[in-house]
Design a protein around this motif. Structure first.
Motif, PDB file in Angstrom:
ATOM      1  N   LYS A  37       0.590  -1.264  -0.112  1.00  0.00           N
ATOM      2  CA  LYS A  37       0.167  -0.034   0.087  1.00  0.00           C
ATOM      3  C   LYS A  37       0.915   1.349   0.219  1.00  0.00           C
ATOM      4  N   LYS A  38       2.221   1.180   0.301  1.00  0.00           N
ATOM      5  CA  LYS A  38       2.930   2.337   0.339  1.00  0.00           C
ATOM      6  C   LYS A  38       4.003   2.159  -0.787  1.00  0.00           C
ATOM      7  N   LEU A  39       3.843   1.266  -1.757  1.00  0.00           N
ATOM      8  CA  LEU A  39       4.909   1.027  -3.147  1.00  0.00           C
ATOM      9  C   LEU A  39       4.264   1.634  -4.227  1.00  0.00           C
ATOM     10  N   GLN A  40       5.168   2.035  -5.086  1.00  0.00           N
ATOM     11  CA  GLN A  40       4.823   2.595  -6.515  1.00  0.00           C
ATOM     12  C   GLN A  40       6.016   2.121  -7.291  1.00  0.00           C
ATOM     13  N   ILE A  41       6.080   1.743  -8.340  1.00  0.00           N
ATOM     14  CA  ILE A  41       6.805   1.265  -9.514  1.00  0.00           C
ATOM     15  C   ILE A  41       7.110   2.173 -10.659  1.00  0.00           C
ATOM     16  N   THR A 149       0.368  -8.927 -12.536  1.00  0.00           N
ATOM     17  CA  THR A 149       0.460  -8.769 -11.039  1.00  0.00           C
ATOM     18  C   THR A 149       0.288  -7.642 -10.184  1.00  0.00           C
ATOM     19  N   LEU A 150       0.972  -6.543 -10.855  1.00  0.00           N
ATOM     20  CA  LEU A 150       1.005  -5.051 -10.380  1.00  0.00           C
ATOM     21  C   LEU A 150      -0.276  -4.717 -10.271  1.00  0.00           C
ATOM     22  N   VAL A 155      -1.003  -1.775  -7.494  1.00  0.00           N
ATOM     23  CA  VAL A 155       0.445  -1.026  -7.223  1.00  0.00           C
ATOM     24  C   VAL A 155       0.393  -0.068  -8.405  1.00  0.00           C
ATOM     25  N   PRO A 156       0.448   1.455  -8.060  1.00  0.00           N
ATOM     26  CA  PRO A 156       0.548   2.101  -9.108  1.00  0.00           C
ATOM     27  C   PRO A 156       2.075   2.066 -10.134  1.00  0.00           C
ATOM     28  N   VAL A 157       1.931   1.997 -11.356  1.00  0.00           N
ATOM     29  CA  VAL A 157       3.013   1.986 -12.112  1.00  0.00           C
ATOM     30  C   VAL A 157       3.022   3.376 -13.026  1.00  0.00           C
ATOM     31  N   LEU A 158       4.346   3.721 -13.286  1.00  0.00           N
ATOM     32  CA  LEU A 158       4.659   4.861 -14.103  1.00  0.00           C
ATOM     33  C   LEU A 158       5.734   4.244 -15.114  1.00  0.00           C
ATOM     34  N   VAL A 159       5.360   4.633 -16.420  1.00  0.00           N
ATOM     35  CA  VAL A 159       6.184   4.159 -17.432  1.00  0.00           C
ATOM     36  C   VAL A 159       6.871   5.509 -17.842  1.00  0.00           C
ATOM     37  N   PHE A 160       8.036   5.783 -17.502  1.00  0.00           N
ATOM     38  CA  PHE A 160       8.638   7.139 -17.646  1.00  0.00           C
ATOM     39  C   PHE A 160       9.736   7.110 -18.844  1.00  0.00           C
ATOM     40  N   VAL A 177      -0.441  -4.803 -21.660  1.00  0.00           N
ATOM     41  CA  VAL A 177      -0.054  -4.606 -20.316  1.00  0.00           C
ATOM     42  C   VAL A 177      -0.301  -3.093 -20.021  1.00  0.00           C
ATOM     43  N   PHE A 178      -1.232  -2.298 -20.751  1.00  0.00           N
ATOM     44  CA  PHE A 178      -1.619  -1.053 -20.363  1.00  0.00           C
ATOM     45  C   PHE A 178      -2.783  -1.151 -19.280  1.00  0.00           C
ATOM     46  N   TRP A 179      -2.529  -1.458 -18.010  1.00  0.00           N
ATOM     47  CA  TRP A 179      -3.770  -1.744 -17.215  1.00  0.00           C
ATOM     48  C   TRP A 179      -4.161  -0.589 -16.614  1.00  0.00           C
ATOM     49  N   PRO A 180      -5.094  -0.383 -15.912  1.00  0.00           N
ATOM     50  CA  PRO A 180      -5.650   0.759 -15.517  1.00  0.00           C
ATOM     51  C   PRO A 180      -4.763   1.376 -14.475  1.00  0.00           C
ATOM     52  N   ASN A 181      -3.580   0.564 -13.835  1.00  0.00           N
ATOM     53  CA  ASN A 181      -2.884   1.189 -12.836  1.00  0.00           C
ATOM     54  C   ASN A 181      -1.560   1.826 -13.332  1.00  0.00           C
ATOM     55  N   VAL A 182      -1.594   1.810 -14.949  1.00  0.00           N
ATOM     56  CA  VAL A 182      -0.345   2.198 -15.368  1.00  0.00           C
ATOM     57  C   VAL A 182      -0.716   3.545 -16.034  1.00  0.00           C
ATOM     58  N   LYS A 183       0.445   4.633 -15.837  1.00  0.00           N
ATOM     59  CA  LYS A 183       0.383   5.936 -16.404  1.00  0.00           C
ATOM     60  C   LYS A 183       1.653   5.905 -17.374  1.00  0.00           C
TER      61      LYS A 183
END
Ligand SMILES: Nc1nc2c(ncn2[C@@H]2O[C@H](COP(=O)(O)O)[C@@H](O)[C@H]2O)c(=O)[nH]1
Ligand SMILES: [Mg+2]
Length: 298
Positions: A37-41, A149-150, A155-160, A177-183
């Motif tokens: 709950k405290k993690l982002q990738i 899995t993410l 778990v929020p994922v940023l593709v930067f 792989v463009f799931w709702p948690n991915v920006k």
């Protein structure tokens, strides 16, 4: 202090290099205590989500894929310009003997000249869809499973990416792989109504300014304000700073994928990344670290 590293067997593989095991141990313990709950990738895209090579053949970057769109391919002037730019600047980007501070201005030059070169080209999203399907860049083995899995773990994922955002987004979508948690934060193209490119939508993001300036006041930044632990994954030294814009992050675990100039570049990668993966074309280590965090009970 429990020895976390020994509890993640894959971290003992020969191609996994760790300079400061005590620091890594502390980092893994703190992130595990914080839980998901405290993690982002934060992922770099070119040669991080995609492979660096396939049986020794280097992988195309998103800009290289962009240049294979027919209206780009048939534009002699554009091809000559970007070929010349890449020949001049890519070796500088990857040269382990040039200090990063000396590379920044040169990378700004490359991206500004790239933006100038693409301005005036005319193309559609259909062109972008088709070139991505044709080039079909391979994601790292296990990447699709990792992203799924993410997403399930919310778990929020940023593709930067300092690459071409329209290509990056299309590849993520086509790869499912463009799931709702991915920006995605990247160099997205700006178009006239007639489909002519006028440049990038915002100030160019190059490999050494992927940090606070590009991340502040974005949807992602607001989404992760209460997540003070991050895992950052990249293939270029500049990727290690991708979480710099999130000063609330207390623990930032940096995983670097090294494939070019291994011997010369390794010391700098070891100083920059907490874990260096030498010629590893999979997501095995990041997934094992994530699984440990997910299953940790203090
Ligand atoms: N073939 C080209 N590659 C380019 C160009 N401009 C940049 N690049 C490469 O893209 C990556 C950045 O993407 P990221 O997702 O890894 O941040 C960078 O490493 C450059 O080598 C170009 O005009 N042509
Ligand atoms: Mg990259």
């Amino acid at each position: 202090m429990p020895d976390i590293i020994d509890q993640i067997p894959i971290l003992s593989k020969r191609n996994v290099q760790i300079k400061n095991k005590d620091k890594l141990n502390d980092m893994l313990l703190n992130i595990s205590k914080g839980g998901l709950k405290k993690l982002q990738i934060v992922f770099d895209f070119d040669k991080t989500i995609t492979k660096q090579h396939e049986d020794g053949v280097p992988h195309l970057s998103s800009f290289a894929i962009f240049s294979k769109i027919p209206s780009c391919l048939n534009n002699e002037k554009y091809q000559e310009t970007v070929r010349g730019l890449r020949l001049k600047y890519y070796p500088i980007e990857m040269d382990p003997h040039i200090p990063v501070k000396d590379k920044i201005e040169l990378m700004e030059e490359w991206w500004n000249l790239s933006e100038k070169a693409i301005s005036g080209l005319k193309l559609t999203q259909k062109d972008i869809d088709e070139v991505c399907l044709d080039c079909k860049p391979a994601l790292r083995e296990g990447c699709k499973e990792f992203f799924s899995t993410l997403n399930k773990a919310k778990v929020p994922v940023l593709v930067f990416s300092a690459g071409c955002g329209d290509i990056v987004l299309t590849i993520l979508q086509q790869s499912n792989v463009f799931w709702p948690n991915v920006k995605v934060i990247s160099n997205f193209l700006n178009f006239h109504d007639d489909g002519t490119i006028t440049g990038f939508k915002d100030k160019p993001i190059h490999v050494f300014n992927k940090n606070e300036y590009a991340i502040k006041n974005t949807d992602f930044y607001n989404l992760v304000e209460d997540r003070n632990n991050a895992i950052v994954l990249g293939d270029s030294l500049g990727d290690a700073s991708m979480a710099q814009g999130m000063e609330h992050c207390q623990n930032v675990l940096k995983i670097g994928f090294l494939y070019e100039h291994i011997e010369d570049a390794l010391p700098q990668y070891l100083d920059t990344f907490d874990i260096v993966l030498v010629d590893d074309q999979t997501m095995d280590v990041p997934r094992a670290v994530f699984d440990f965090i997910r299953n940790y009970h203090c």
